[in-house]
Design a protein around this motif. Structure first.
Motif, mmCIF file in Angstrom:
data_model
loop_
_atom_site.group_PDB
_atom_site.id
_atom_site.type_symbol
_atom_site.label_atom_id
_atom_site.label_comp_id
_atom_site.label_asym_id
_atom_site.label_seq_id
_atom_site.Cartn_x
_atom_site.Cartn_y
_atom_site.Cartn_z
ATOM 1 N N LEU A 400 0.838 -1.192 0.000
ATOM 2 C CA LEU A 400 0.000 0.000 0.000
ATOM 3 C C LEU A 400 0.881 1.253 0.000
ATOM 4 C CD1 LEU A 400 -2.735 -1.041 2.603
ATOM 5 C CD2 LEU A 400 -2.909 -1.059 0.104
ATOM 6 N N GLU A 401 0.406 2.294 -0.651
ATOM 7 C CA GLU A 401 1.188 3.516 -0.826
ATOM 8 C C GLU A 401 1.656 4.099 0.508
ATOM 9 O OE1 GLU A 401 3.089 6.648 -2.791
ATOM 10 O OE2 GLU A 401 2.213 4.811 -3.617
ATOM 11 N N LYS A 402 0.775 4.118 1.508
ATOM 12 C CA LYS A 402 1.161 4.735 2.785
ATOM 13 C C LYS A 402 2.279 3.954 3.477
ATOM 14 C CE LYS A 402 -2.212 2.548 5.881
ATOM 15 N NZ LYS A 402 -3.174 2.809 6.985
ATOM 16 N N ARG A 403 2.299 2.630 3.263
ATOM 17 C CA ARG A 403 3.374 1.835 3.863
ATOM 18 C C ARG A 403 4.686 2.072 3.115
ATOM 19 N NH1 ARG A 403 5.879 -3.361 4.497
ATOM 20 N NH2 ARG A 403 5.869 -3.992 6.701
ATOM 21 N N LEU A 404 4.612 2.170 1.810
ATOM 22 C CA LEU A 404 5.804 2.469 1.013
ATOM 23 C C LEU A 404 6.388 3.819 1.426
ATOM 24 C CD1 LEU A 404 4.609 1.342 -2.547
ATOM 25 C CD2 LEU A 404 5.955 0.045 -0.900
ATOM 26 N N GLN A 405 5.525 4.792 1.640
ATOM 27 C CA GLN A 405 5.979 6.117 2.052
ATOM 28 C C GLN A 405 6.660 6.073 3.419
ATOM 29 O OE1 GLN A 405 2.452 8.550 1.898
ATOM 30 N NE2 GLN A 405 2.456 8.714 -0.345
ATOM 31 N N LEU A 406 6.071 5.299 4.347
ATOM 32 C CA LEU A 406 6.650 5.169 5.683
ATOM 33 C C LEU A 406 8.052 4.564 5.609
ATOM 34 C CD1 LEU A 406 6.464 5.146 8.824
ATOM 35 C CD2 LEU A 406 5.451 2.848 8.607
ATOM 36 N N ILE A 407 8.194 3.498 4.827
ATOM 37 C CA ILE A 407 9.495 2.816 4.720
ATOM 38 C C ILE A 407 10.539 3.745 4.121
ATOM 39 C CG2 ILE A 407 10.721 0.951 3.540
ATOM 40 C CD1 ILE A 407 8.090 -0.693 3.798
ATOM 41 N N LEU A 408 10.177 4.450 3.062
ATOM 42 C CA LEU A 408 11.121 5.376 2.439
ATOM 43 C C LEU A 408 11.516 6.485 3.413
ATOM 44 C CD1 LEU A 408 12.667 6.328 -0.069
ATOM 45 C CD2 LEU A 408 10.622 7.634 -0.719
ATOM 46 N N LYS A 409 10.547 7.027 4.108
ATOM 47 C CA LYS A 409 10.825 8.097 5.066
ATOM 48 C C LYS A 409 11.812 7.631 6.140
ATOM 49 C CE LYS A 409 8.610 10.889 8.668
ATOM 50 N NZ LYS A 409 7.355 11.142 9.412
ATOM 51 N N LYS A 410 11.568 6.469 6.726
ATOM 52 C CA LYS A 410 12.441 5.959 7.786
ATOM 53 C C LYS A 410 13.816 5.574 7.228
ATOM 54 C CE LYS A 410 9.639 6.456 11.218
ATOM 55 N NZ LYS A 410 9.969 7.404 12.309
ATOM 56 N N TYR A 411 13.825 5.057 6.011
ATOM 57 C CA TYR A 411 15.103 4.704 5.383
ATOM 58 C C TYR A 411 15.976 5.948 5.210
ATOM 59 C CZ TYR A 411 18.436 3.658 1.666
ATOM 60 O OH TYR A 411 19.590 3.540 0.913
ATOM 61 N N LEU A 412 15.387 7.017 4.676
ATOM 62 C CA LEU A 412 16.141 8.256 4.467
ATOM 63 C C LEU A 412 16.595 8.859 5.794
ATOM 64 C CD1 LEU A 412 13.996 9.872 1.627
ATOM 65 C CD2 LEU A 412 16.245 8.786 1.409
ATOM 66 N N GLU A 413 15.826 8.614 6.845
ATOM 67 C CA GLU A 413 16.156 9.171 8.157
ATOM 68 C C GLU A 413 17.293 8.415 8.839
ATOM 69 O OE1 GLU A 413 13.903 9.945 12.469
ATOM 70 O OE2 GLU A 413 12.739 9.372 10.687
ATOM 71 N N TYR A 414 17.336 7.091 8.660
ATOM 72 C CA TYR A 414 18.265 6.269 9.437
ATOM 73 C C TYR A 414 19.370 5.589 8.630
ATOM 74 C CZ TYR A 414 15.052 6.593 13.415
ATOM 75 O OH TYR A 414 14.284 7.042 14.452
ATOM 76 N N ARG A 415 19.304 5.600 7.337
ATOM 77 C CA ARG A 415 20.228 4.787 6.540
ATOM 78 C C ARG A 415 21.680 5.184 6.755
ATOM 79 N NH1 ARG A 415 20.047 6.892 0.254
ATOM 80 N NH2 ARG A 415 20.519 9.087 0.663
ATOM 81 N N LYS A 416 22.550 4.221 6.488
ATOM 82 C CA LYS A 416 23.986 4.498 6.475
ATOM 83 C C LYS A 416 24.458 4.421 5.011
ATOM 84 C CE LYS A 416 25.196 3.275 11.209
ATOM 85 N NZ LYS A 416 26.146 2.534 12.067
ATOM 86 N N ASN A 417 25.331 3.461 4.706
ATOM 87 C CA ASN A 417 25.880 3.399 3.346
ATOM 88 C C ASN A 417 25.360 2.225 2.522
ATOM 89 O OD1 ASN A 417 27.673 5.684 3.711
ATOM 90 N ND2 ASN A 417 28.893 4.352 5.027
ATOM 91 N N SER A 418 25.344 1.035 3.129
ATOM 92 C CA SER A 418 25.048 -0.184 2.364
ATOM 93 C C SER A 418 23.928 -0.952 3.050
ATOM 94 C CB SER A 418 26.303 -1.058 2.262
ATOM 95 O OG SER A 418 27.380 -0.311 1.712
ATOM 96 N N SER A 419 22.751 -0.966 2.400
ATOM 97 C CA SER A 419 21.553 -1.523 3.043
ATOM 98 C C SER A 419 21.054 -2.777 2.348
ATOM 99 C CB SER A 419 20.427 -0.479 3.059
ATOM 100 O OG SER A 419 20.845 0.714 3.688
ATOM 101 N N ILE A 420 20.521 -3.700 3.152
ATOM 102 C CA ILE A 420 19.838 -4.897 2.666
ATOM 103 C C ILE A 420 18.424 -4.875 3.236
ATOM 104 C CG2 ILE A 420 19.718 -7.420 2.771
ATOM 105 C CD1 ILE A 420 21.880 -6.564 0.979
ATOM 106 N N ALA A 421 17.421 -5.120 2.380
ATOM 107 C CA ALA A 421 16.026 -5.119 2.828
ATOM 108 C C ALA A 421 15.405 -6.478 2.533
ATOM 109 C CB ALA A 421 15.243 -4.021 2.126
ATOM 110 N N PHE A 422 14.819 -7.093 3.560
ATOM 111 C CA PHE A 422 14.196 -8.415 3.422
ATOM 112 C C PHE A 422 12.688 -8.248 3.253
ATOM 113 C CE2 PHE A 422 18.190 -9.334 5.551
ATOM 114 C CZ PHE A 422 18.665 -10.400 4.784
#
Length: 696
Positions: A400-422
């Motif tokens: 769902l769009e709202k969940r995709l938005q949440l994940i992207l928002k948190k990713y941009l807030e917390y990410r480092k350099n090299s990410s893996i998503a399951f």
């Protein structure tokens, strides 16, 4: 004479004194592995020559490293200081006796690489005869400490010390040069030191099979290479060609050109080599398990990688055919949701075990920084069938769009350099990647259908920093070594401890300048979500009882942290307060195992595949027989047992196995002939339950 590691190092001085002395006395507050690795060859040589060796050290402030003590286990005369009235212990003294002459070093040097070679240390060396009052005072004081205020180093004590050990942050300053040394040396490090010792001991005790269970990312393959060095013909079995190729490089690093190497897989069939790296899918075929290719005793040493798969038919064919001198099973996750008992395949002999908690505490893996992000997906609306969510309904809820938005928002807030998503499925992974690409995030996707060449190219780009994130499903759970991963995203409901730890482990490997792994876990009201705090605490299978992050016993490994959104904590507390009756939970757990195995489970089956410890069943129902009776699962013969027979079964469950004759006696009574007597002299819980399983 002053020794300051300037013109002459403390190491050179001690090495010379050890070789020239008749009696060696070492009294130091702590011992690090970096320093002991320098001295241990000389100490072992001195011990073999019959020289008297007395070593006194301490566990004060838990600075002494377990690995250093493992190296000292074969030297008698090693003691640990213990005085409740004087807990601190700071001496740094080395004494060497020759007839009437005594040489002494007193100063600032403990046993570490820095203290013995590279650091600025001051130690004063002097000598004299036994008539010298100062020397006599030193010897007398040492004997007082050694004889009255210490205990002998034992394997049992050391095992417990290792499991509770936590490497202190200041230790990095004690040995700042040690990481540089490791890069130049090819020798056992980390968990490999105690594991090699335990494997050696288990062979001395008569076992020819062993299971080693260690956390992902510690170097299990190197362990097998080191442990196999005293064997001639070696077979390494794995389920993917990429693993076999990487393994060959590892063995070449250790053995160099002293061995010949070959592959046995779909494209290559080499047989006349010292070390064969075989694909389980190929080798297990009946055409190849024959004298034409390999005799049954061709290999002296066999390694089965990812041993949790070994109950599958392909692995069983190989295990049943070959008769090696020693079989080593390697796994990070022994408890799998399949119908096989992998412990039985290794005669229930777990030679060494090190979970991720112990590994992080020892500094062998990277600590994690966990963020539990509230996911408002209502999983109660998703159908639950056959022990899992309906895939199509789950996929629709996760994209769902709202969940995709949440994940992207948190990713941009917390990410480092090299990410893996399951992700939960192929569709879910593809939607996530497309969404991230649309938002200018450099991403790729790796699935089971991704070709090996494409997979390798993607991983290469990822390691070079040309990708920000890789989306996957389960393909990265095993056999992938990408140490640069510094961010892991859980975008799926994960209620399995095994899967959670496998995927978390992808990012726990140490890597330059990676001080913490960042974890983003999107947690909702899915089944088993309340187990996450237990998982993070390092509670393994059989102890996964829900707990709250607010509980006092919510203790994380050293250097780790966990932050849950308030709504998640409220959910955990609600679940904790509304937990079902314990008796009902035990019944449900038993029925799950029954459905999994498609048979009436034994007590050993429930121990192996269930979520709750066996003692709860016995405590709540008084005996296993009573439990089976309560769930109407006694067979016709068992229903006819007399009261005396039932009492005897209860007696077997509760009797203390403190005498070595009891188990062979019971086995003889029931007509069971042990393969090796020593196997039944192991009184771990697992062994005890195994025997009871045989008896019942």
């Amino acid at each position: 004479m002053l020794i300051s590691n300037n013109k002459v190092t403390m190491y050179e001085s001690l090495k010379n004194s050890i070789n020239l002395s008749e009696e060696i006395i070492i009294n130091v507050s702590f011992i690090l592995d970096s320093g002991l690795k320098l001295l241990i060859p000389e100490l072992l040589k001195a011990n073999s020559e019959g020289k008297s060796i007395k070593i006194l050290t301490s566990d004060y402030m838990s600075v002494t490293e377990p690995n250093a003590l493992y190296r000292l286990l074969d030297i008698p005369g090693v003691k640990i200081f213990k005085d409740p009235e004087k807990p601190s212990f700071h001496p740094k003294t080395y004494i060497f006796k020759n007839k009437n002459n005594v040489e002494i070093y007193v100063g600032s040097s403990n046993i570490s690489y820095s203290a013995l070679i590279s650091g600025v240390e001051w130690s004063y060396q002097f000598s004299g005869d036994l008539q010298n009052s100062d020397i006599n005072n030193i010897l007398t004081e040492f004997e007082e400490l050694y004889e009255k205020n210490s205990f002998y180093l034992s394997l049992d004590w050391l095992r417990n010390y290792e499991k509770n050990y936590k490497k202190k942050e200041f230790q990095h300053y004690i040995d700042p040069d040690f990481p540089k040394i490791l890069a130049k040396e090819i020798e056992p490090i980390k968990f490999q030191v105690p594991a090699l010792y335990e494997l050696s001991k288990t062979r001395e005790e008569g076992f020819n099979k062993a299971l080693v269970i260690v956390a992902t990312g510690l170097g299990k393959t190197y362990l097998s290479a080191f442990d196999s060095m005293n064997f001639n013909k070696i077979l390494f079995v794995a389920h993917r060609d990429e693993i076999l190729k990487d393994t060959q490089k590892t063995f070449e690093t250790i053995y160099s050109d002293s061995k010949s190497y070959g592959f046995f897989n779909g494209s290559t069939k080499e047989t006349k080599k010292d070390i064969i790296f075989a694909s389980v899918q190929t080798l297990s075929k009946s055409d190849y398990l024959s004298e034409e290719y390999f005799s049954k005793d061709y290999f002296d040493y066999i390694v089965i990688d990812e041993f949790h798969h070994s109950s599958a038919k392909s692995y069983s064919e190989i295990l049943n055919y070959f008769k090696p001198k020693f079989l080593l099973g390697l796994t990070a996750t022994p408890d799998r949701a399949d119908s096989g008992d992998i412990y039985k395949l290794c005669d229930y002999n777990i030679a060494y075990e090190c979970d991720f908690r112990v590994a992080i505490n020892n500094g062998w893996l990277t600590p994690f920084q966990y963020f539990g992000v509230y996911d408002d997906t209502d999983y109660s609306l998703i159908p639950w069938r056959g022990g899992k969510y309906d895939l199509e309904s789950l996929e629709n809820s996760l994209v769902l769009e709202k969940r995709l938005q949440l994940i992207l928002k948190k990713y941009l807030e917390y990410r480092k350099n090299s990410s893996i998503a399951f992700c939960a499925s192929v569709k879910h992974a593809k939607v996530m990647q497309e969404y991230f690409l649309k938002n200018n995030i450099k991403s790729e996707i790796i699935l089971g259908e991704t070709s090996i060449s494409d997979r390798q190219n993607i991983i290469k780009k990822f390691k070079e920093g040309k990708l920000d994130i890789i989306f996957t499903v389960d393909i990265f759970n095993e056999g992938i070594d990408i140490p640069c991963i510094d961010t892991v995203l859980f975008l799926r409901p994960t209620s399995s401890y095994t899967i959670f730890i496998q995927q978390l482990g992808r990012g726990l490997r140490t890597y330059p300048n990676k001080h913490q792994l960042r974890v983003l876990d999107f947690v909702g009201n899915y089944k088993g979500a309340e187990l996450k705090p237990s998982f993070l605490s390092g509670f393994t299978k059989g102890k996964n009882i829900p707990k709250s992050p607010l509980d006092e016993n919510f203790v994380l490994p050293e250097g780790c942290s966990a932050n849950f959104d308030f709504k998640i904590i409220e959910y955990f507390e609600e679940r904790k307060n509304k937990r079902d009756n314990v008796l009902q939970k035990l019944v449900e757990d038993y029925l799950k195992v029954k459905e999994l195995l498609n048979k009436t489970p034994s007590i050993m089956d429930v121990y192996t595949f269930g979520e709750y410890p066996i003692h709860l069943y016995l405590k709540k129902y008084r005996s296993w027989y009573n439990f089976l009776k309560a769930v109407n699962d006694l067979d016709e013969k068992e229903q006819q047992f007399t009261e005396k027979a039932i009492d005897f079964l209860e007696f077997l469950e509760k009797t203390a196995m403190t005498k070595s004759y009891k188990i062979p006696l019971f086995l003889s009574l029931f007509g069971v002939e042990p393969k090796r007597t020593s196997l039944f002299f192991s009184f771990s819980l697992k062994s005890h339950l195994t025997i009871f399983h045989l008896l019942c």
